[in-house]
Design an enzyme around this catalytic site. Structure first.
Site, PDB file in Angstrom:
ATOM      1  CD1 TRP A 267      36.578  62.347  37.700  1.00  0.00           C
ATOM      2  CD2 TRP A 267      36.241  61.147  39.552  1.00  0.00           C
ATOM      3  NE1 TRP A 267      35.259  61.970  37.731  1.00  0.00           N
ATOM      4  CE2 TRP A 267      35.027  61.243  38.846  1.00  0.00           C
ATOM      5  CE3 TRP A 267      36.265  60.444  40.758  1.00  0.00           C
ATOM      6  CZ2 TRP A 267      33.839  60.642  39.299  1.00  0.00           C
ATOM      7  CZ3 TRP A 267      35.080  59.851  41.214  1.00  0.00           C
ATOM      8  CH2 TRP A 267      33.906  59.959  40.494  1.00  0.00           C
TER       9      TRP A 267
ATOM     10  CG  ASP B 177      41.376  58.226  36.613  1.00  0.00           C
ATOM     11  OD1 ASP B 177      40.859  57.459  35.774  1.00  0.00           O
ATOM     12  OD2 ASP B 177      40.740  58.740  37.558  1.00  0.00           O
TER      13      ASP B 177
ATOM     14  CE  LYS C 107      32.625  58.201  34.511  1.00  0.00           C
ATOM     15  NZ  LYS C 107      33.682  57.897  35.485  1.00  0.00           N
TER      16      LYS C 107
END
Ligand SMILES: *Cc1c(COP(=O)(O)O)cnc(C)c1O
Length: 348
Positions: free
Chosen positions: A90, A160, A184
């Site tokens: 990511w 993030d 999530k």
């Protein structure tokens, strides 16, 4: 997973929310009743995270993956430079998106060891001229997390938190911007939440699409266009639920207990082992392997048959990964460990 209490409430309110005579899915986002839903969701999130008044909360769409572009477009605009710490897929994606819009720099990376650790960072490594430093707080695929924030001086940290938000206390004031896709650890897919210090808004590049300009959403209380109404509503239910069980402190306590059950077992087992450096272990994602590919495959097959789903690890790590997000109960983790013990005894 979502808390069962939340799913039940959403089911009960599916056909008729309050006394509105309609489903949240059917409401106008400009209606008074929906305005209450989005405002209450924001207020509860602010409560849970003690978000200071000089931070905006924005509900946007496009996932964390879209924010990878929003960050440079909105923030890499003073000196055209930014520092990125690469701790997994990511952060790599966030970095490559930034490369399209300026001169981001890779300050450190743990790719040399398949991202099984968080690089040691000190202030001298960061460029004081960078517009921001970007990190990924919890690395979903590799199972590492920052236990300490790097000292970046006056350069704001952008992070993030897609896979760890609301799992442990956060001091929002230490960040310039926090963002996360909801799916999530918060609610259903569709909404992405951005928490950003007000002074960082309003300097977007001219080429920035209107919908990627954070000012658009900040100025319009996230109602510039139709927001993902239903996702925001369910997130709101989750925020209320978290407050009802005792807030983030309580959630953190539970998450630590859950992770300890699994990590303690991995440390004792002669067949399974964790893949991550101990001091950087995630509370949410726990990758583990045996030393035999065939045994890994057999384990995943038998575990799936026994009802333990989504256990296959990412192809770059192999083996297994247990995701034990907020809504996973302690009993779920205990059941997995019991299953692993049984598998180990049967396959010695
Ligand atoms: C899942 C994930 C993403 C991607 O999120 P989307 O909302 O699907 O774009 C980004 N960052 C992290 C840390 C993730 O876990």
């Amino acid at each position: 997973m979502l808390p069962e209490a939340v799913l039940k409430q959403a089911a009960e309110e599916m056909l008729n929310y309050g006394d509105s005579g309609m489903s949240v899915m059917e409401m106008s986002h400009r209606s008074k009743v929906y305005d209450d839903i989005i405002k209450t969701a924001e207020a509860d999130l602010r409560d849970l995270l003690s978000i200071p008044d000089n931070y905006k909360v924005l509900f946007v769409q496009g996932g964390a993956s879209s924010v990878f572009a929003m960050v440079p477009l909105n923030l890499m605009t003073k000196n055209g430079k930014a520092d990125y710490v690469i701790t997994g897929q990511w952060s790599k994606k966030a970095f490559s998106e930034a490369q399209k819009y300026g001169n981001p720099r890779k300050v450190a990376s743990s790719e040399d060891a398949v991202f099984n650790y968080i690089p040691k960072l000190d202030k001298s490594m960061f460029d004081p001229e960078a517009d921001y430093v970007h990190i990924t707080s919890n690395n979903t695929i590799y199972g590492t997390k920052y236990n300490e924030l790097p000292d970046t001086g006056d350069v704001p940290i952008v992070t993030d938190m897609s896979s760890c938000i609301l799992s442990e206390p956060v001091d929002v004031s230490k960040y310039g911007m926090i963002y996360f896709g909801a799916q999530k650890n918060v609610g259903p897919a569709g909404v992405t939440i951005i928490i950003i210090r007000e002074d960082l808004i309003g300097n977007a590049m001219d080429i920035t699409p209107t919908m990627f300009n954070l000012e658009t959403h900040a100025k319009n209380d996230s109602l510039y266009n139709t927001p993902p109404c239903y996702s925001i509503y369910v997130c709101g239910l989750v925020f209320k639920y978290l407050k009802s069980i005792g807030g983030i402190e309580k959630m953190y306590e539970l998450n630590q207990k859950k992770a300890k059950i699994l990590y303690d077992f991995l440390d004792r087992s002669e067949m399974f082992r964790g893949t991550v450096v101990k001091e950087d272990r995630s509370l949410m994602n726990v990758p583990f392997v045996t030393d035999d590919e065939e045994l890994n495959a057999k384990f995943i097959k038998e575990a799936t048959a026994a009802g333990f789903v989504n256990l296959k690890g990412h192809r770059t790590v192999g083996g297994m990964r247990a995701s034990i997000y907020n809504a996973m109960p302690i009993e779920g983790v205990q059941a997995l460990v019991d299953f692993m013990k049984k598998f180990e005894a049967e396959n010695k």
